[in-house]
Write a protein that holds these residues in place. Structure first.
Motif, PDB file in Angstrom:
ATOM      1  N   ASP A 143       5.043   6.472  -8.542  1.00  0.00           N
ATOM      2  CA  ASP A 143       4.828   7.681  -7.723  1.00  0.00           C
ATOM      3  C   ASP A 143       5.850   7.791  -6.598  1.00  0.00           C
ATOM      4  O   ASP A 143       5.797   8.747  -5.809  1.00  0.00           O
ATOM      5  CB  ASP A 143       3.413   7.669  -7.112  1.00  0.00           C
ATOM      6  N   GLY A 144       6.713   6.813  -6.483  1.00  0.00           N
ATOM      7  CA  GLY A 144       7.755   6.864  -5.455  1.00  0.00           C
ATOM      8  C   GLY A 144       7.219   6.741  -4.041  1.00  0.00           C
ATOM      9  O   GLY A 144       7.784   7.302  -3.095  1.00  0.00           O
ATOM     10  N   ILE A 145       6.111   6.000  -3.880  1.00  0.00           N
ATOM     11  CA  ILE A 145       5.546   5.805  -2.531  1.00  0.00           C
ATOM     12  C   ILE A 145       6.570   5.047  -1.671  1.00  0.00           C
ATOM     13  O   ILE A 145       7.102   4.021  -2.093  1.00  0.00           O
ATOM     14  CB  ILE A 145       4.248   4.967  -2.605  1.00  0.00           C
ATOM     15  N   SER A 146       6.771   5.543  -0.484  1.00  0.00           N
ATOM     16  CA  SER A 146       7.742   4.875   0.384  1.00  0.00           C
ATOM     17  C   SER A 146       7.051   3.736   1.143  1.00  0.00           C
ATOM     18  O   SER A 146       5.871   3.858   1.527  1.00  0.00           O
ATOM     19  CB  SER A 146       8.337   5.906   1.348  1.00  0.00           C
ATOM     20  N   PRO A 147       7.765   2.631   1.373  1.00  0.00           N
ATOM     21  CA  PRO A 147       7.161   1.501   2.112  1.00  0.00           C
ATOM     22  C   PRO A 147       6.588   1.945   3.454  1.00  0.00           C
ATOM     23  O   PRO A 147       5.572   1.415   3.913  1.00  0.00           O
ATOM     24  CB  PRO A 147       8.341   0.542   2.317  1.00  0.00           C
ATOM     25  N   ASP A 148       7.203   2.931   4.074  1.00  0.00           N
ATOM     26  CA  ASP A 148       6.711   3.394   5.375  1.00  0.00           C
ATOM     27  C   ASP A 148       5.333   4.035   5.277  1.00  0.00           C
ATOM     28  O   ASP A 148       4.578   4.061   6.244  1.00  0.00           O
ATOM     29  CB  ASP A 148       7.679   4.434   5.976  1.00  0.00           C
ATOM     30  N   GLU A 207      -3.140  -0.118   3.898  1.00  0.00           N
ATOM     31  CA  GLU A 207      -4.246  -0.664   3.099  1.00  0.00           C
ATOM     32  C   GLU A 207      -5.070   0.445   2.449  1.00  0.00           C
ATOM     33  O   GLU A 207      -5.550   0.304   1.322  1.00  0.00           O
ATOM     34  CB  GLU A 207      -5.127  -1.568   3.975  1.00  0.00           C
ATOM     35  N   GLU A 208      -5.229   1.537   3.179  1.00  0.00           N
ATOM     36  CA  GLU A 208      -6.035   2.634   2.640  1.00  0.00           C
ATOM     37  C   GLU A 208      -5.370   3.245   1.402  1.00  0.00           C
ATOM     38  O   GLU A 208      -6.032   3.488   0.376  1.00  0.00           O
ATOM     39  CB  GLU A 208      -6.213   3.690   3.739  1.00  0.00           C
ATOM     40  N   LEU A 209      -4.065   3.453   1.504  1.00  0.00           N
ATOM     41  CA  LEU A 209      -3.342   4.026   0.366  1.00  0.00           C
ATOM     42  C   LEU A 209      -3.358   3.054  -0.809  1.00  0.00           C
ATOM     43  O   LEU A 209      -3.574   3.445  -1.958  1.00  0.00           O
ATOM     44  CB  LEU A 209      -1.899   4.368   0.782  1.00  0.00           C
ATOM     45  N   PHE A 210      -3.154   1.780  -0.509  1.00  0.00           N
ATOM     46  CA  PHE A 210      -3.180   0.766  -1.572  1.00  0.00           C
ATOM     47  C   PHE A 210      -4.535   0.794  -2.291  1.00  0.00           C
ATOM     48  O   PHE A 210      -4.607   0.811  -3.529  1.00  0.00           O
ATOM     49  CB  PHE A 210      -2.919  -0.622  -0.977  1.00  0.00           C
TER      50      PHE A 210
END
Ligand code: IPE
Ligand code: IPE
Ligand code: MG
Length: 244
Positions: free
Chosen positions: A160-165, A169-172
């Motif tokens: 999905d191209g999630i950026s490290p920034d 934890e919630e997104l994970f």
């Protein structure tokens, strides 16, 4: 549609954990003690699951997550694996209508694509049939492993191209099979073993652990009630200092 309680219920003055997770262990030893084949223990374990689901509905538990088949269980003899698949198929065939009538909403945790297509269909149908229910969410961890789940989530996030920034934890958590559900409050393990065996390793980070010597087929309503009482005696600190 059956409406789910939003607040934790009180049971004889005890708080009912919202989310109970169970490592259903000890079927083989239950059978061995009686001189029966392991499959008889698994059948009895499936019988007991019905009792525990009924008890959860009665006690007002909102989410029950059960560990039914791990990614490591594929290393068992082929005959045992076949037997477990047969039981899973039979439970879906025979119990889904009743679970639906009780307001149980079925979810699957794990890799469905790893099991045979006919069984996949049964799981999908049961999930579809019960999707609007909300008395009790029943998560069935089948072909589930905590590490595999975390890897799967990571791959999806990369895809999905999630950026490290943006990653927190919630997104994970939203990429795990339990997306949208609160973490388990208590993890019960039957049969006296003191290990987690790759179960909910992310979600159970702050769960209370409740090991019990009871073998899974013997862990009935009263045993579940005792676990709830024990849970009420724990002080959940979450790393804080509790003022006296
Ligand atoms: C739990 O019982 C069921 C599954 C892991 C599928 P076991 O089959 O592990 O029983 P024991 O541990 O050998 O007694
Ligand atoms: C954990 O039990 C998996 C399930 C209950 C499905 P196991 O019996 O497979 O775990 P280990 O081998 O004792 O760690
Ligand atoms: Mg075992």
């Amino acid at each position: 549609m059956v409406k789910r309680q939003q607040q934790p219920l009180s049971l004889n003055g005890y708080i009912v954990p919202k989310h109970i997770a169970i490592i259903m262990d000890g079927n083989g030893r239950w059978a061995k003690k009686r001189g029966l084949p392991r499959q008889a223990g698994h059948r009895q374990g499936a019988e007991n699951l019905r009792r525990i689901v009924n008890a959860c509905v009665e006690f007002g538990v909102q989410i029950l997550t059960i560990y039914a088949f791990s990614t490591e269980n594929w290393a068992r003899p082929e005959s045992e694996i076949k037997g477990l698949m047969r039981i899973f198929a039979r439970v879906l065939d025979q119990e889904t209508d009743d679970l639906n009538a009780q307001g149980v909403c079925l979810h699957h945790l794990g890799d469905l694509s790893g099991i045979e297509p006919k069984l996949q269909d049964k799981v999908r149908r049961a999930i579809e049939q019960t999707k609007d229910n909300d008395t009790l969410i029943l998560n069935i961890a089948f072909n589930y492993g905590g590490r595999a789940e975390i890897l799967h989530a990571t791959k999806m996030m990369l895809a999905d191209g999630i950026s490290p920034d943006d990653l927190d934890e919630e997104l994970f958590s939203s990429y795990l099979f339990t997306a949208g559900l609160p973490d388990p409050d208590i993890v019960i393990r039957t049969s006296g073993e003191l290990r987690i065996s790759n179960f909910l390793i992310w979600q159970a980070a702050y769960a209370e652990y409740y090991p019990t010597p009871a073998l899974w087929p013997d862990f009935g309503r009263e045993e579940l009630y005792k676990a709830i009482v024990a849970y009420n005696q724990r002080e959940r600190r979450f790393g804080l200092v509790i003022e006296e």
